[in-house]
Design an enzyme around this catalytic site. Structure first.
Site, PDB file in Angstrom:
ATOM      1  CB  SER A   1      -0.353   3.921  -3.686  1.00 27.08           C
ATOM      2  OG  SER A   1      -0.430   3.220  -4.911  1.00 27.08           O
TER       3      SER A   1
ATOM      4  CG  PHE B   1      -0.332  12.920  -7.378  1.00 29.07           C
ATOM      5  CD1 PHE B   1      -0.560  14.140  -6.746  1.00 29.07           C
ATOM      6  CD2 PHE B   1      -0.777  11.763  -6.747  1.00 29.07           C
ATOM      7  CE1 PHE B   1      -1.229  14.197  -5.520  1.00 29.07           C
ATOM      8  CE2 PHE B   1      -1.440  11.814  -5.533  1.00 29.07           C
ATOM      9  CZ  PHE B   1      -1.661  13.035  -4.915  1.00 29.07           C
TER      10      PHE B   1
ATOM     11  CE  LYS C   1       4.639   5.881 -15.097  1.00 36.78           C
ATOM     12  NZ  LYS C   1       3.691   6.998 -15.120  1.00 36.78           N
TER      13      LYS C   1
ATOM     14  CD  GLU D   1      -0.794   8.170 -14.671  1.00 35.25           C
ATOM     15  OE1 GLU D   1       0.410   8.138 -14.348  1.00 35.25           O
ATOM     16  OE2 GLU D   1      -1.638   7.373 -14.203  1.00 35.25           O
TER      17      GLU D   1
ATOM     18  CD  GLU E   1      -0.966   6.996   1.665  1.00 28.83           C
ATOM     19  OE1 GLU E   1      -1.105   6.199   0.727  1.00 28.83           O
ATOM     20  OE2 GLU E   1       0.064   7.666   1.840  1.00 28.83           O
TER      21      GLU E   1
ATOM     22  CB  CYS F   1       5.055  10.088   1.394  1.00 34.17           C
ATOM     23  SG  CYS F   1       6.608  10.954   1.290  1.00 34.17           S
TER      24      CYS F   1
HETATM   25  P1  NAD Z   1       0.361   5.712  -7.495  1.00 35.47           P
HETATM   26  O1  NAD Z   1       0.824   4.449  -6.888  1.00 35.47           O
HETATM   27  O2  NAD Z   1      -1.039   5.796  -7.973  1.00 35.47           O
HETATM   28  O3  NAD Z   1       1.262   6.054  -8.798  1.00 35.47           O
HETATM   29  C1  NAD Z   1       2.669   6.083  -8.725  1.00 35.47           C
HETATM   30  C2  NAD Z   1       3.228   5.734 -10.097  1.00 35.47           C
HETATM   31  O4  NAD Z   1       2.793   4.415 -10.443  1.00 35.47           O
HETATM   32  C3  NAD Z   1       2.750   6.660 -11.210  1.00 35.47           C
HETATM   33  O5  NAD Z   1       3.827   6.929 -12.071  1.00 35.47           O
HETATM   34  C4  NAD Z   1       1.663   5.847 -11.892  1.00 35.47           C
HETATM   35  O6  NAD Z   1       1.566   6.109 -13.284  1.00 35.47           O
HETATM   36  C5  NAD Z   1       2.111   4.417 -11.682  1.00 35.47           C
HETATM   37  N1  NAD Z   1       0.957   3.503 -11.573  1.00 35.47           N
HETATM   38  C6  NAD Z   1      -0.268   3.766 -11.048  1.00 35.47           C
HETATM   39  N2  NAD Z   1      -1.051   2.675 -11.106  1.00 35.47           N
HETATM   40  C7  NAD Z   1      -0.308   1.700 -11.674  1.00 35.47           C
HETATM   41  C8  NAD Z   1      -0.559   0.325 -12.002  1.00 35.47           C
HETATM   42  N3  NAD Z   1      -1.746  -0.263 -11.749  1.00 35.47           N
HETATM   43  N4  NAD Z   1       0.434  -0.390 -12.561  1.00 35.47           N
HETATM   44  C9  NAD Z   1       1.626   0.186 -12.805  1.00 35.47           C
HETATM   45  N5  NAD Z   1       1.914   1.465 -12.530  1.00 35.47           N
HETATM   46  C10 NAD Z   1       0.971   2.224 -11.971  1.00 35.47           C
HETATM   47  O7  NAD Z   1       0.709   6.885  -6.483  1.00 35.47           O
HETATM   48  P2  NAD Z   1       0.284   8.409  -6.582  1.00 35.47           P
HETATM   49  O8  NAD Z   1      -1.171   8.509  -6.328  1.00 35.47           O
HETATM   50  O9  NAD Z   1       0.844   9.034  -7.807  1.00 35.47           O
HETATM   51  O10 NAD Z   1       1.106   9.010  -5.339  1.00 35.47           O
HETATM   52  C11 NAD Z   1       0.611   9.033  -4.034  1.00 35.47           C
HETATM   53  C12 NAD Z   1       1.130   7.854  -3.246  1.00 35.47           C
HETATM   54  O11 NAD Z   1       2.551   7.864  -3.229  1.00 35.47           O
HETATM   55  C13 NAD Z   1       0.723   7.895  -1.780  1.00 35.47           C
HETATM   56  O12 NAD Z   1       0.396   6.589  -1.386  1.00 35.47           O
HETATM   57  C14 NAD Z   1       1.967   8.391  -1.070  1.00 35.47           C
HETATM   58  O13 NAD Z   1       2.075   8.013   0.288  1.00 35.47           O
HETATM   59  C15 NAD Z   1       3.020   7.742  -1.889  1.00 35.47           C
HETATM   60  N6  NAD Z   1       4.290   8.416  -1.735  1.00 35.47           N
HETATM   61  C16 NAD Z   1       5.235   7.802  -0.978  1.00 35.47           C
HETATM   62  C17 NAD Z   1       6.453   8.408  -0.777  1.00 35.47           C
HETATM   63  C18 NAD Z   1       7.493   7.756   0.067  1.00 35.47           C
HETATM   64  O14 NAD Z   1       8.570   8.274   0.124  1.00 35.47           O
HETATM   65  N7  NAD Z   1       7.231   6.636   0.704  1.00 35.47           N
HETATM   66  C19 NAD Z   1       6.714   9.662  -1.356  1.00 35.47           C
HETATM   67  C20 NAD Z   1       5.726  10.261  -2.131  1.00 35.47           C
HETATM   68  C21 NAD Z   1       4.510   9.619  -2.318  1.00 35.47           C
END
Ligand code: NAD
Length: 495
Positions: A227, A150, A174, A177, A381, A282
């Site tokens: 994450s 997001f 994808k 959401e 985090e 991040c």
């Molecule tokens: P998230 O892990 O909740 O979601 C990321 C994606 O995974 C979304 O598209 C979501 O729909 C999907 N998803 C969520 N739960 C899922 C599940 N149980 N099974 C399958 N798919 C699932 O992450 P977020 O909250 O959208 O983003 C924030 C996180 O992303 C933070 O931890 C941040 O540090 C990390 N991030 C890392 C980088 C990097 O370069 N390392 C860059 C940006 C964000």
């Protein structure tokens, strides 16, 4: 009131599925502003078939012609970036200047991809052995999937899909959401720029569709950012299904300030990197490591600057710090901040009262001193505007602290001493290092990636490494012998 439905985009068509949908919120008001349909497996299968068919033509398209899509795309995004920035800000909550910044960093990769002729060049070795030439080709994989978080609704999709498409693949994107509209905007921009139908498909969904992607036999590679627990799951599941995977996870980035540093510069950098995007980057700095006697004067400067920060709707001029993405994210940040005091840390600035009475998902910038590993505020985090301060005696103690962390995305050192800077660069176990640079996101000609629990897989994202991720190398060994040179040789060929 929910006012509109965000569509999937498959084969250039906007499609609504009336099966299951989720609400999309404006985090600054706490109100639902749209709904987004969740694809099921049948929908995903149809999208992958359309992408696979379209990819056969796309890989036949000359690379010079593919590049022109990226030149055109860059000018469309640059021309219409205010519209995209408003969409980003409305669904994500970040300020408009911050949204413009993420668009600029996404554009860097679009521009890099316009140079695909150069990046997709193979290698050729004439006379590798007598009369034998060897050529290495870079060929596309087929259909690949990109799953995005997001916090960068436009930049992270542009990091992934641009390279995948330039390399000759078709993409299922994808998006998160929580922020689905920017991806739809980008798909429209790609199509306006001349991308054929079916090469970039937006399939909205959650866990169900992600599982479908990870197990789909016709999806050859998965790029993920999100994450750490989900990144790990994506990496292991997709790899078990025979795919290439790069799964970037969470972070806990440290900024070390040495006693010789310019303290005003370090305080400005700490404020910008800890509280920009409400700490939801991040590469945000979430731990300040104060070395020696630097802590007291530095904290005074940071605290002083915090009083000037305005909390509010990111779409409003003058706002410095926007909301968190959801009510759950805000409540979690509240809870962890509360635990810090219980675990013996000192809350110097408490951002909770600052947000009282606000409708959206707000918490004000917060500063916590005397933090140590083992406290939740250090180990977790938070992904919010909470800056922890760990006091250490020496440079070596700072390096040991950081190298013991399970996260290793970005890190920064503030110093005027070149020798400490060089030592830091040598010893620190983190993927992206800033020397007097608080957010060391590499420019587009390099690639982006952390170490340890911040990246599962071995290829970094965007830039040159990404062209390797989205292509397969094929090596062709050629010989044109005269008929008289032909002979039976049962031994293993040697040079
Ligand atoms: P998230 O892990 O909740 O979601 C990321 C994606 O995974 C979304 O598209 C979501 O729909 C999907 N998803 C969520 N739960 C899922 C599940 N149980 N099974 C399958 N798919 C699932 O992450 P977020 O909250 O959208 O983003 C924030 C996180 O992303 C933070 O931890 C941040 O540090 C990390 N991030 C890392 C980088 C990097 O370069 N390392 C860059 C940006 C964000």
């Amino acid at each position: 009131m929910t006012t509109a439905t965000v569509s999937h985009v498959v084969g250039e068509k906007h499609i609504d599925t009336a099966t299951r949908s989720l609400k999309v919120f404006n985090p600054a008001t706490g109100q639902a502003i749209r709904q987004v349909p969740m694809a099921d497996l049948d929908f995903l299968n149809d999208a992958v078939s359309i992408a696979a068919e379209a990819q056969k033509q796309w890989r036949e398209t000359g690379i010079a012609k593919r590049s022109r899509v990226f030149f055109e795309l860059a000018s469309i995004i640059r021309r219409d970036q205010e519209e995209l920035a408003r969409i980003i800000s409305e669904e994500n909550g970040k300020t408009l200047p911050d949204a413009a910044g993420e668009i600029a960093r996404g554009l860097e990769n679009v521009e890099f991809c316009a140079g695909a002729l150069n990046h997709l060049k193979g290698e050729h070795l004439e006379q590798a052995s007598g009369g034998i030439d060897v050529t290495q080709l870079k060929q596309p994989l087929g259909v690949v999937a990109c799953i995005t978080p997001f916090n960068f609704p436009a930049m992270v999709p542009l990091w992934m899909v641009s390279t995948a498409i330039a390399a000759g693949n078709a993409v299922i994107l994808k998006p998160s959401e929580k922020v689905p509209s920017s991806a739809v905007w980008l798909a429209e921009a790609f199509h306006k720029a001349g991308l054929p139908a079916g090469i970039l498909n937006i399939v909205h969904g959650d866990k169900e569709v992600v599982t479908g992607i990870l197990e789909h036999p016709d999806i050859k590679a998965v790029s993920f950012v999100g994450s750490t627990p989900i990144a790990k799951h994506v990496y292991t599941t997709a790899a078990a299904h025979g795919k290439r995977v790069q799964a970037l996870g969470g972070a806990k980035n440290h900024m070390v300030v040495m006693p010789d540093a310019d303290l005003d510069g370090a305080a400005d950098a700490a404020i910008s990197a800890a509280f920009g995007a409400a700490g939801q980057r991040c590469m945000a700095v979430s731990v300040l490591v104060a070395v020696g006697d630097v802590a007291d004067p530095l904290l005074e400067k940071i605290q002083d600057r915090m009083t000037g920060l305005t909390l509010g709707d990111g779409a409003r001029e003058g706002t410095d710090v926007g909301p968190l993405i959801t009510a759950e994210a805000r409540d979690r940040a509240h809870r962890i901040l509360g635990s810090a005091a219980d675990e013996g840390a000192t809350i110097v600035v408490d951002g909770r009262p600052a947000a009282e009475g606000m409708d959206g998902f707000f918490i004000g910038p917060s500063l916590v001193d005397n933090v140590r590993p083992g406290m939740q505020v250090y180990d977790e985090e938070i992904f919010g505007p909470v800056l922890s301060v760990v006091r250490v005696d020496s440079f070596d103690a700072a390096v040991s602290l950081i190298n013991a962390s399970r996260f290793a995305n970005g890190v920064a050192l503030f110093t005027r001493d070149g020798r400490s800077a060089r030592q830091f660069q040598l010893e620190i176990e983190v993927g992206m290092v800033g020397i007097n640079v608080p957010i060391p996101v590499p420019i587009g000609a390099f690639s982006f990636g952390g170490w340890k629990d911040s990246l599962f897989g071995d290829t970094h994202m965007y830039g040159p490494e990404s062209f390797n991720f989205y292509t397969r190398r094929k090596v062709v060994t050629t010989r044109w012998p005269l008929p008289s040179e032909s002979q039976i040789e049962l031994g293993f060929p040697t040079n």
